[in-house]
Design a protein around this motif. Structure first.
Motif, PDB file in Angstrom:
ATOM      1  N   ILE A  24      58.282  42.690   7.981  1.00 35.85           N
ATOM      2  CA  ILE A  24      58.071  42.630   9.433  1.00 35.85           C
ATOM      3  C   ILE A  24      59.253  43.269  10.165  1.00 35.85           C
ATOM      4  O   ILE A  24      59.070  44.021  11.130  1.00 35.85           O
ATOM      5  CB  ILE A  24      57.854  41.167   9.892  1.00 35.85           C
ATOM      6  N   ILE A  25      60.458  42.995   9.673  1.00 31.15           N
ATOM      7  CA  ILE A  25      61.652  43.587  10.313  1.00 31.15           C
ATOM      8  C   ILE A  25      61.581  45.118  10.218  1.00 31.15           C
ATOM      9  O   ILE A  25      61.805  45.829  11.201  1.00 31.15           O
ATOM     10  CB  ILE A  25      62.942  43.062   9.639  1.00 31.15           C
ATOM     11  N   LEU A  26      61.253  45.600   9.020  1.00 30.53           N
ATOM     12  CA  LEU A  26      61.175  47.057   8.825  1.00 30.53           C
ATOM     13  C   LEU A  26      60.031  47.654   9.647  1.00 30.53           C
ATOM     14  O   LEU A  26      60.166  48.734  10.226  1.00 30.53           O
ATOM     15  CB  LEU A  26      60.982  47.378   7.338  1.00 30.53           C
ATOM     16  N   PHE A 432      55.985  48.862   4.630  1.00 26.04           N
ATOM     17  CA  PHE A 432      56.024  48.287   5.978  1.00 26.04           C
ATOM     18  C   PHE A 432      56.587  49.281   6.998  1.00 26.04           C
ATOM     19  O   PHE A 432      56.070  49.398   8.101  1.00 26.04           O
ATOM     20  CB  PHE A 432      56.845  46.991   5.983  1.00 26.04           C
ATOM     21  N   GLY A 433      57.682  49.969   6.600  1.00 26.71           N
ATOM     22  CA  GLY A 433      58.246  50.966   7.508  1.00 26.71           C
ATOM     23  C   GLY A 433      57.278  52.105   7.743  1.00 26.71           C
ATOM     24  O   GLY A 433      57.082  52.568   8.870  1.00 26.71           O
ATOM     25  N   GLY A 434      56.634  52.538   6.649  1.00 27.87           N
ATOM     26  CA  GLY A 434      55.651  53.615   6.775  1.00 27.87           C
ATOM     27  C   GLY A 434      54.498  53.191   7.670  1.00 27.87           C
ATOM     28  O   GLY A 434      54.025  53.969   8.515  1.00 27.87           O
ATOM     29  N   LEU A 484      64.938  54.909   8.166  1.00 29.77           N
ATOM     30  CA  LEU A 484      64.383  53.977   7.170  1.00 29.77           C
ATOM     31  C   LEU A 484      65.062  54.186   5.824  1.00 29.77           C
ATOM     32  O   LEU A 484      65.409  53.224   5.139  1.00 29.77           O
ATOM     33  CB  LEU A 484      62.891  54.253   7.011  1.00 29.77           C
ATOM     34  N   PHE A 485      65.237  55.450   5.479  1.00 24.06           N
ATOM     35  CA  PHE A 485      65.890  55.781   4.215  1.00 24.06           C
ATOM     36  C   PHE A 485      67.311  55.203   4.195  1.00 24.06           C
ATOM     37  O   PHE A 485      67.737  54.591   3.210  1.00 24.06           O
ATOM     38  CB  PHE A 485      65.922  57.307   4.042  1.00 24.06           C
ATOM     39  N   ALA A 486      68.018  55.395   5.316  1.00 21.65           N
ATOM     40  CA  ALA A 486      69.392  54.884   5.415  1.00 21.65           C
ATOM     41  C   ALA A 486      69.399  53.367   5.279  1.00 21.65           C
ATOM     42  O   ALA A 486      70.250  52.801   4.567  1.00 21.65           O
ATOM     43  CB  ALA A 486      70.009  55.310   6.748  1.00 21.65           C
ATOM     44  N   VAL A 487      68.437  52.708   5.944  1.00 18.04           N
ATOM     45  CA  VAL A 487      68.359  51.245   5.864  1.00 18.04           C
ATOM     46  C   VAL A 487      68.116  50.812   4.419  1.00 18.04           C
ATOM     47  O   VAL A 487      68.767  49.888   3.910  1.00 18.04           O
ATOM     48  CB  VAL A 487      67.229  50.715   6.787  1.00 18.04           C
ATOM     49  N   THR A 488      67.210  51.524   3.742  1.00 21.24           N
ATOM     50  CA  THR A 488      66.905  51.186   2.347  1.00 21.24           C
ATOM     51  C   THR A 488      68.155  51.298   1.477  1.00 21.24           C
ATOM     52  O   THR A 488      68.462  50.387   0.701  1.00 21.24           O
ATOM     53  CB  THR A 488      65.808  52.142   1.802  1.00 21.24           C
ATOM     54  N   VAL A 489      68.855  52.403   1.646  1.00 25.86           N
ATOM     55  CA  VAL A 489      70.048  52.637   0.820  1.00 25.86           C
ATOM     56  C   VAL A 489      71.116  51.587   1.110  1.00 25.86           C
ATOM     57  O   VAL A 489      71.685  50.984   0.192  1.00 25.86           O
ATOM     58  CB  VAL A 489      70.608  54.071   1.057  1.00 25.86           C
TER      59      VAL A 489
END
Lengths: 511, 225
Positions: A24-26, A432-434, A484-489
């Protein structure tokens, strides 16, 4: 890899509660960023469209003497430098095949004299040949009271916003010449003082000029207007016929050209070197009545500019519209090259071309600033999200020490453990981000179908015009994906560090 | 032929300001195909000895050779690969991967090896699942199995890579006596079928009858065997 994703996916399903919270946050972060980018891009595009089509054109030609490109709202009310050789510039502009239209204007601030012994008012003036103005900026103003200026008619179009502001400072309510008071249009303050309201039709302007050459000039209000879009910005400007404007600013007007004076005197008159002007006994500068207001000046001498060669007088700016498909930067570059080749790019009486964004100063950068603010806001959201996700993932890691220790014991390398955690977070982000991005794109695409329009000045700033029309470019979507990528990393770094620090012995120790 | 050669093994653990001498100088040789029980009371050092042999703990001093390779000088990656290819583990609390079903748990080490095709892996896993008597439960998750069934899965997983050695740290500790006896019977049977060396620790003297060699350990020293 298949095994990693199988375990990662099943772990997501196994820990549904945690996965949903992270998801949900993402989702919200991506959705807000996508829609926000759409709104800001729409605002950026709307601002450009409305500024180009409603007030400034694509390019502004300014005097080479201008130190700053920002000529719309100058710091400390400093006056805009003059362009005295439009007659030389015009043929050059007409030779440029990428230019669609041009509009020379006067633009400066003016004091509105209070004839009731009260505080004066202040307004920005835009001096134009109104016939040319209407052709250049089609339908960008509508009369609220009175009428627009006729061809070659002299007078003033005061914006409703400027009228409200003048009432605040002067306590005088302006109405169109020969018109009647429209009580419904009164500001709240004016309504409260209706019984003692001072109503006037012919304000007296004294232009702000750096060389103290301005005059007091009475100009009849022909109409009260509202700018179709971005009235918050443009509403500061009153539109005045160019000859009245020149007289208010003490500029060399077209009427002055009819006076037969020698070339030497003309040079001196066009000069801003006052010492040389007053050092010569051969020049007499007539007092144009800066102290005593020439009440009949407008009605008797300046009711029409019919037959007057307006282009021979002084301007401050030339607005340029480019043909479709020509970029502003390209137009500016080619124009400046043309000025240089024609020896028109010197300091006096040279000119240079700037983009509307530079000419509009902070307004031109408004979209970028708001975009930056939104980016910062979403990044803050993501920082909070990162903290929550890192905490949740770390807790999940610690709950799985035995399992991870066992995996390591039976031969799983650290890279496998890292991959498992990256896989879990990447799946959550992707899913979720997608989904957040897709929903955001759909929302942005659907909004225009609701035809959301506004008359509210502040909301118009956010819309970039009178219609809410968010748009999304691939760059905007790419930026969200990168975030999103940065958040994932970032979120996976610490849990991976914890997980890869688990040794096989932990599988046994926890027994 | 010795599959394990241990000389002068010492293992110390720092515990606050003091040091615990868990293993104080052990010499031990184990031959290929043996079924050995390491027995001793709690804190005797049997689990530590097993952990060092299994390359999941390091020696403080001494030499440990597994399959002829000196493990005390190996780095983490080499030890990980050695565990994957040469050693199988059976844990006291089974330690299965909860999100994988029985067959996937058994396949797990083979998938890490990346040496076999999917069909080869599936065939090998199914064979072992059948041998440990869980054919009917192949698609069940660990949570759907009893303790004894989980330990059978762990045995199948330990054997799936054809390891030289299987280490079992108190494999029956969490099982009732009947199930524990069944598990030991199974391990013994697998030892015969696969000719894999089994080393298991226990403090339960009742299980000694299953071992063909018993190593008694006390206070970090080998007392017998």
């Amino acid at each position: 890899m298949e095994l990693i994703f199988k375990i990662a996916w099943r772990n997501i399903l196994r820990h549904r509660g945690k996965s949903i919270i992270i998801g949900i946050i993402l989702f919200l972060g991506s959705l807000i960023m996508t829609v926000g980018n759409g709104v800001i891009s729409g605002m950026d595009s709307g601002l450009e469209k409305n500024i180009v089509n409603g007030f400034m054109g694509d390019i502004v030609i300014i005097s080479s003497k201008e130190r700053s490109d920002n000529i719309l709202f100058k710091i400390m009310g400093k006056s805009v430098e003059t362009i005295t050789n439009y007659k030389d510039i015009k043929p050059l502009l007409e030779q440029q095949d990428y230019i669609e239209a041009k509009l020379p204007v006067g633009k400066n601030g003016a004091m509105v004299i209070n004839e009731e012994e009260g505080e004066p008012g202040y307004a920005y003036l835009l001096g134009v040949d109104f016939k040319e103005y209407k052709e250049f900026f089609k339908d960008n103003i509508t009369p609220v009271e009175g009428t627009l200026l006729g061809d070659a008619e002299q007078g003033l179009l005061m914006s409703a916003k400027a009228r409200d502001e003048l009432y605040e400072s002067m306590n005088v309510w302006f109405i169109p010449h020969g018109g009647k008071l429209e009580e419904a249009n009164l500001s709240e303050d004016a309504k409260e003082n209706l019984n003692s309201l001072i109503v006037k039709e012919n304000p007296v302007f004294m232009g702000f000029s750096d060389n103290n050459s301005s005059s007091d000039i009475r100009v009849p209000v022909k109409g009260i207007i509202k700018y179709r879009a971005l009235n918050t910005i443009w509403g500061h400007f009153a539109i005045m016929d160019i000859e009245s404007y020149r007289r208010a600013l003490g500029y060399f007007s077209s009427a002055d050209t009819k006076i037969d004076i020698s070339d030497e005197k003309k040079m001196l008159l066009e000069s801003d070197d006052l010492d040389s002007m007053f050092g010569s006994e051969s020049i007499i500068v007539p007092d144009k009545g800066s102290k005593d207001i020439d009440v009949d000046f407008t009605r008797k001498k300046l009711s029409t500019t019919e037959g007057v060669d307006l282009e021979s007088g002084t301007y401050n700016l030339i607005f340029i519209k480019l043909k479709s498909g020509i970029s502003m930067e390209h137009g500016v570059s080619r124009l400046n090259e043309a000025f240089s080749n024609a020896a028109l790019s010197g300091t006096d009486p040279g000119v240079r071309a700037v983009t509307w964004k530079k000419g509009a100063g902070p307004i031109g950068n408004m979209a970028t600033i708001i975009k930056g603010a939104l980016f910062f806001f979403v990044m803050m959201l993501f920082v909070v999200a990162i903290i929550i996700i890192v905490n949740t993932l770390t807790m999940a890691t610690l709950e799985r020490v035995t399992e991870i220790g066992m995996m390591r014991a039976v031969g799983a390398r650290k890279s496998f453990i890292s991959g498992m955690f990256v896989g879990e977070t990447a799946m959550l982000s992707g899913l979720f981000g997608g989904f957040g991005i897709i929903v955001g794109v759909v929302v942005v695409k659907l909004i225009p179908y609701f035809n959301i329009t506004t008359d509210n000045d502040m909301v118009q700033l956010l819309y970039g015009g009178d219609k809410f029309f968010p748009i999304l470019s691939f760059v905007d979507i790419f930026v969200v994906i990168m975030q999103l990528f940065a958040v994932t990393v970032i979120t996976v770094l610490y849990p991976v560090k914890v997980a890869t620090g688990i040794v096989p012995l932990d599988a046994i120790s926890r027994d | 032929m010795n599959i394990i050669e241990i000389k002068g093994l010492k293992k110390d653990y720092p515990l606050g300001k003091t040091t615990v001498n868990a293993v104080r100088g052990v010499d031990l040789n184990i031959e290929e195909g043996e079924f050995i029980s390491i027995i001793g009371p709690s804190g005797s050092g049997k689990t530590t000895l097993l952990n060092v042999i299994g390359c999941i703990d390091t020696a403080t001093e001494g030499s440990v050779k597994v399959g002829g390779a000196e493990i005390t000088i190996m780095n983490d990656r080499a030890l990980t690969d050695l565990r994957l290819h040469k050693i199988g583990f059976i844990f006291q609390t089974f330690n299965l991967i909860p999100v994988l079903d029985v067959i996937e748990n058994v396949e797990f080490p083979l998938l890490l090896m990346k040496k076999h095709t999917k069909s080869e892996i599936r065939k090998r896993a199914l064979k072992l699942i059948e041998e440990v008597g869980l054919k009917e439960h192949a698609t069940h998750r660990p949570a759907e199995l009893s303790g004894g069934q989980r330990q059978r899965v762990a045995i199948a997983r330990a054997l799936v890579t054809n390891p030289d050695i299987v280490l079992a740290d108190e494999p029956t500790a969490n099982l009732d006596s009947v199930t524990g006896a069944q598990i030991l019977e199974l391990m013994r049977e697998m030892n015969k079928i696969e000719n894999t060396t089994f080393i298991f620790s226990t403090h339960d003297e009742h299980v000694l009858k299953y071992a063909n060699r018993v190593v008694k350990i006390k206070d970090g020293f080998i007392m017998e065997g």
